[in-house]
Design a protein around this motif. Structure first.
Motif, short mmCIF file in Angstrom:
data_model
loop_
_atom_site.label_atom_id
_atom_site.label_comp_id
_atom_site.label_asym_id
_atom_site.label_seq_id
_atom_site.Cartn_x
_atom_site.Cartn_y
_atom_site.Cartn_z
N ASP A 1 0.90 -1.16 0.00
CA ASP A 1 0.00 0.00 0.00
C ASP A 1 0.93 1.20 0.00
O ASP A 1 1.64 1.45 0.97
CB ASP A 1 -0.85 -0.11 1.29
CG ASP A 1 -1.71 1.10 1.61
OD1 ASP A 1 -1.29 2.24 1.31
OD2 ASP A 1 -2.78 0.91 2.21
N SER B 1 -0.49 6.73 -2.25
CA SER B 1 -1.72 7.12 -1.57
C SER B 1 -1.87 8.60 -1.25
O SER B 1 -2.07 8.98 -0.08
CB SER B 1 -1.87 6.30 -0.27
OG SER B 1 -1.62 4.95 -0.51
N ASN C 1 -3.69 12.44 -1.29
CA ASN C 1 -5.06 12.84 -0.99
C ASN C 1 -5.60 13.68 -2.14
O ASN C 1 -4.92 14.61 -2.59
CB ASN C 1 -5.08 13.65 0.31
CG ASN C 1 -4.52 12.82 1.45
OD1 ASN C 1 -4.79 11.63 1.57
ND2 ASN C 1 -3.68 13.44 2.27
N HIS D 1 4.28 11.89 0.05
CA HIS D 1 3.74 10.98 -0.96
C HIS D 1 4.79 10.61 -1.98
O HIS D 1 4.82 9.49 -2.48
CB HIS D 1 2.51 11.61 -1.61
CG HIS D 1 1.42 11.88 -0.62
ND1 HIS D 1 0.99 13.16 -0.34
CD2 HIS D 1 0.74 11.06 0.21
CE1 HIS D 1 0.07 13.09 0.60
NE2 HIS D 1 -0.10 11.84 0.96
N HIS E 1 -3.92 3.56 -1.98
CA HIS E 1 -5.03 3.82 -1.05
C HIS E 1 -5.30 5.33 -1.03
O HIS E 1 -5.03 6.03 -0.05
CB HIS E 1 -4.61 3.31 0.34
CG HIS E 1 -5.69 3.29 1.39
ND1 HIS E 1 -6.64 2.30 1.48
CD2 HIS E 1 -5.95 4.13 2.42
CE1 HIS E 1 -7.43 2.53 2.53
NE2 HIS E 1 -7.04 3.64 3.11
N TYR F 1 -10.88 7.72 9.19
CA TYR F 1 -9.70 7.16 8.51
C TYR F 1 -9.44 5.75 9.04
O TYR F 1 -9.16 4.83 8.28
CB TYR F 1 -8.52 8.10 8.82
CG TYR F 1 -7.19 7.76 8.20
CD1 TYR F 1 -7.07 7.46 6.84
CD2 TYR F 1 -6.01 7.78 8.95
CE1 TYR F 1 -5.83 7.19 6.27
CE2 TYR F 1 -4.78 7.51 8.40
CZ TYR F 1 -4.68 7.21 7.06
OH TYR F 1 -3.45 6.94 6.51
N ASP G 1 -9.54 2.10 7.12
CA ASP G 1 -8.36 1.24 7.08
C ASP G 1 -8.67 -0.17 7.60
O ASP G 1 -8.09 -1.15 7.14
CB ASP G 1 -7.19 1.86 7.87
CG ASP G 1 -6.06 2.29 6.93
OD1 ASP G 1 -5.93 1.69 5.85
OD2 ASP G 1 -5.33 3.25 7.28
N TYR H 1 2.54 -1.18 4.60
CA TYR H 1 1.98 0.17 4.49
C TYR H 1 3.15 1.15 4.45
O TYR H 1 3.83 1.34 5.45
CB TYR H 1 1.12 0.49 5.71
CG TYR H 1 -0.12 -0.38 5.86
CD1 TYR H 1 -0.04 -1.63 6.46
CD2 TYR H 1 -1.36 0.06 5.41
CE1 TYR H 1 -1.18 -2.43 6.60
CE2 TYR H 1 -2.51 -0.73 5.55
CZ TYR H 1 -2.40 -1.97 6.15
OH TYR H 1 -3.53 -2.75 6.29
N VAL I 1 4.17 4.44 4.66
CA VAL I 1 3.60 5.72 5.13
C VAL I 1 4.57 6.36 6.13
O VAL I 1 5.24 5.65 6.89
CB VAL I 1 2.23 5.49 5.82
CG1 VAL I 1 1.55 6.82 6.14
CG2 VAL I 1 1.31 4.62 4.97
N GLN J 1 2.51 8.74 11.19
CA GLN J 1 1.31 7.91 11.35
C GLN J 1 1.57 6.62 12.14
O GLN J 1 0.78 5.67 12.09
CB GLN J 1 0.70 7.59 9.98
CG GLN J 1 0.13 8.83 9.33
CD GLN J 1 -0.77 8.52 8.14
OE1 GLN J 1 -1.44 7.51 8.08
NE2 GLN J 1 -0.78 9.43 7.18
N PHE K 1 -1.05 3.23 12.78
CA PHE K 1 -0.82 1.84 12.39
C PHE K 1 -0.66 0.91 13.58
O PHE K 1 -1.07 -0.24 13.52
CB PHE K 1 0.35 1.75 11.40
CG PHE K 1 -0.03 2.30 10.06
CD1 PHE K 1 -0.94 1.62 9.26
CD2 PHE K 1 0.45 3.53 9.62
CE1 PHE K 1 -1.34 2.14 8.03
CE2 PHE K 1 0.05 4.05 8.40
CZ PHE K 1 -0.85 3.36 7.60
N1 ARG Z 1 -3.70 9.31 2.32
C1 ARG Z 1 -2.92 9.11 3.49
C2 ARG Z 1 -2.10 10.36 3.78
O1 ARG Z 1 -1.80 11.10 2.90
C3 ARG Z 1 -1.99 7.92 3.37
C4 ARG Z 1 -2.68 6.60 3.28
C5 ARG Z 1 -1.78 5.46 3.62
N2 ARG Z 1 -2.39 4.19 3.54
C6 ARG Z 1 -3.28 3.70 4.43
N3 ARG Z 1 -3.79 2.51 4.23
N4 ARG Z 1 -3.65 4.39 5.47
O2 ARG Z 1 -1.72 10.59 4.91
#
Ligand code: ARG
Length: 561
Positions: free
Chosen positions: A114, A117, A119, A128, A154, A304, A308, A326, A328, A332, A336
């Motif tokens: 994943d 992703s 926004n 990103h 995602h 969110y 998930d 993931y 990311v 975050q 997770f």
């Molecule tokens: N869109 C989210 C962001 O920009 C990241 C998503 C990551 N993937 C997930 N499965 N939460 O912070």
């Protein structure tokens, strides 16, 4: 695995069983080519490690692959038969070509990655970009080990912020401006909404209403939302094309909208949920996590987290992956940790889910963020890289054919490598000077080394073959280069196990430096035939590995520079 490590394991078998990870590369030639620290055996043998090392050195019966074995202190040092090593490594690389380094460890297993992703209705930020580049490299690296990889984007295309955006567009939107420059325009009206809502709280109420309508599928809201999503995705896909990156699925947060009710019911039935301030929450204090997860807000909207959870359940049911990665950023971490803990409470093995976290990156001191004022566009970053490379080419090699294509490959390579050459968990400061230095630890340096080899190979009329006399290699540097080439498969495996592409990046720099050392001290084309053929083979094998390694990082290797 490297043939020679396998041989060492076999030689030791009558005395002790070892794993290949115990075999080290000694710091210099005095200590041989491979060495084994014997401290670890002292328990088993009830003996002083030095004595164990010297006993083993005495007892071992060597085969044709080794010239000597001796102990220095508690280390058992193997000195290889150089001709055998050069022959073995070069023949294998030459025969397997780009397949060299491939393994079957992952055969029959699926990994979901994943990554990227972004926004929608927001600019493609640096986090990103990092996620995109790291996730794509992991895709290549893990594929090389035989895993089936499913790449999922995602997209952040759902959430209460879209309520605000729809109200803003309804109030002040201008379709022409939107079409001109969708994301910038959407950000602008979103910011305007924030300001106006402070004076007029009724707007927030309207926005909540609007998002609720969207979740229910009301046609007006869905039409707006779809329009914003299409326009944003269109811009993102332009980046993906330029970076040469693709996805199997764009299953964004919205994809789970029709699965949320079932997900919430499932959670209510299977684990303890609670109502707090009218919101549905799950407490994780028992699991040593203070912050609870909010599954449903007081106004009924999903979060969110909810999306998930739904995504994880869907992916397990649909693809039955061995692992879900993931990719990311580190901010975050808590999200997770909560998510994986909850999946554990439902009954899944938590180790199936891995947060591939990474640090922040600044571009010459400037953060790329959505906040107004200090924002850098990804397209500007890419354009700047390519423009700088174009200028360097104009100055150094103005007659280069296909200049534009090559400038793009080098510029993009520099951006990708500027990221991947650092341990992903570190915070990094990107510097143009550093990333584009053709002599530094950069992609252009590796690409240049590759192109230099291509140019040597173009100049010869000899056919490259592995049917050569391997006793002609007499120089230390020829041996050193052959030895490093053979490390490639171990390096790929290590990068895959730790999910760390920089291990490959660092290796490619070392390989390029070693090749250039060889090239600066040894003639190739001007040598007598046998030696020339030998060195051409060495150059060809280096070319194969450089190209192979760069492709694992998602970087092109132009043949001309
Ligand atoms: N869109 C989210 C962001 O920009 C990241 C998503 C990551 N993937 C997930 N499965 N939460 O912070």
């Amino acid at each position: 695995m490297i043939k020679f490590k396998e041989e060492i394991i076999n030689l030791l078998k009558p005395f002790v069983n070892i794993d290949k990870s115990l075999i080290e590369n000694p710091p210099n030639a005095e200590f041989g080519d491979y060495s084994i620290p014997c401290f670890r055996f002292s328990k088993e043998f009830k003996e002083d490690p030095k004595k164990i090392a010297s006993d083993l050195a005495e007892k071992l019966v060597l085969n044709k692959f080794f010239e000597n074995v001796k102990n220095i202190g508690a280390y058992l040092n193997f000195f290889v038969n150089r001709e055998e090593l050069i022959k073995n490594n070069l023949c294998e690389i030459f025969k397997r070509k780009e397949d060299y380094g491939s393994q079957t460890i992952g055969k029959g297993k699926t990994i979901i990655i994943d990554f990227s992703s972004p926004n929608i209705a927001k600019p493609f930020g640096i986090a990103h970009l990092r996620s995109t580049v790291i996730g794509n490299a992991l895709y290549h690296i893990l594929s090389k080990l035989g895993y089936r990889i499913i790449k999922i984007n995602h997209l952040g295309d759902w959430g209460t912020q879209f309520g605000k955006l729809m109200v803003a567009f309804d109030e002040w939107g201008d379709d022409d401006k939107l079409k001109d420059n969708a994301i910038d325009y959407l950000v602008k009206i979103y910011i305007k909404f924030g300001k106006k809502a402070k004076e007029n709280p009724g707007l927030d109420e309207k926005a909540r209403e609007s998002f609720k309508n969207l979740e229910k599928g009301s046609s007006k809201e869905v039409k707006y939302w779809k329009h914003f999503r299409d326009l944003s995705l269109n811009e993102f896909c332009k980046y993906y094309d330029r970076l040469n990156i693709s996805f199997d699925y764009f299953q964004g947060e919205s994809f789970y909208n029709d699965k949320l009710t079932d997900t919430i019911d499932f959670l209510k039935d299977n684990i303890q949920t609670e109502i707090s301030d009218n919101a549905l929450i799950i407490k994780l204090e028992d699991k040593k996590i203070k912050t609870p997860m909010i599954i449903q807000k007081s106004d009924g909207a999903s979060t969110y987290h909810t999306r998930d959870i739904a995504a994880a359940l869907y992916r397990i049911k649909e693809y039955n992956p061995d692992k879900i990665l993931y990719v990311v950023g580190a901010p975050q971490k808590l999200h997770f940790k909560q998510l994986f803990t909850l999946l554990g409470m439902i009954g899944y093995d938590e180790n199936r889910f891995i947060h591939i976290e990474f640090g922040t990156m600044t571009y010459e001191g400037v953060m790329m963020s959505t906040r107004e004022g200090n924002f850098i566009h990804l397209s500007d970053v890419i354009d700047k890289a390519i423009k700088t490379v174009r200028e360097i080419i104009e100055e150094k090699n103005p007659d280069l054919p296909e200049k534009e294509k090559i400038a793009e490959q080098i510029g993009i390579g520099a951006i990708i490598f500027g990221d991947l050459s650092n341990d992903r968990t570190n915070d990094i400061e990107f510097s143009w000077e550093k990333a584009l230095d053709f002599k530094g630890e950069t992609a252009p340096y590796i690409q240049y080394t590759h192109a230099r080899i291509c140019s040597i190979l173009r100049k010869t009329e000899d056919s490259i073959s592995n049917e050569i006399d391997f006793s002609i290699f007499k120089e230390d540097i020829e041996f050193e280069l052959s030895k490093i080439l053979g490390e490639f498969s171990t390096i790929v495996e290590k990068a895959a196990l730790e999910y760390k592409p920089h291990i490959i990046a660092t290796f490619l720099i070392e390989l390029s430096q070693t090749f250039n050392k060889f090239y600066n001290s040894c003639n190739i084309l001007k040598e007598y035939k046998d030696l020339r053929k030998g060195r051409l083979l060495l150059a060809e094998c280096t070319r194969i590995i450089l190209k192979n390694g760069l492709s694992l990082l998602g970087i092109k290797a132009p043949e001309n520079m």
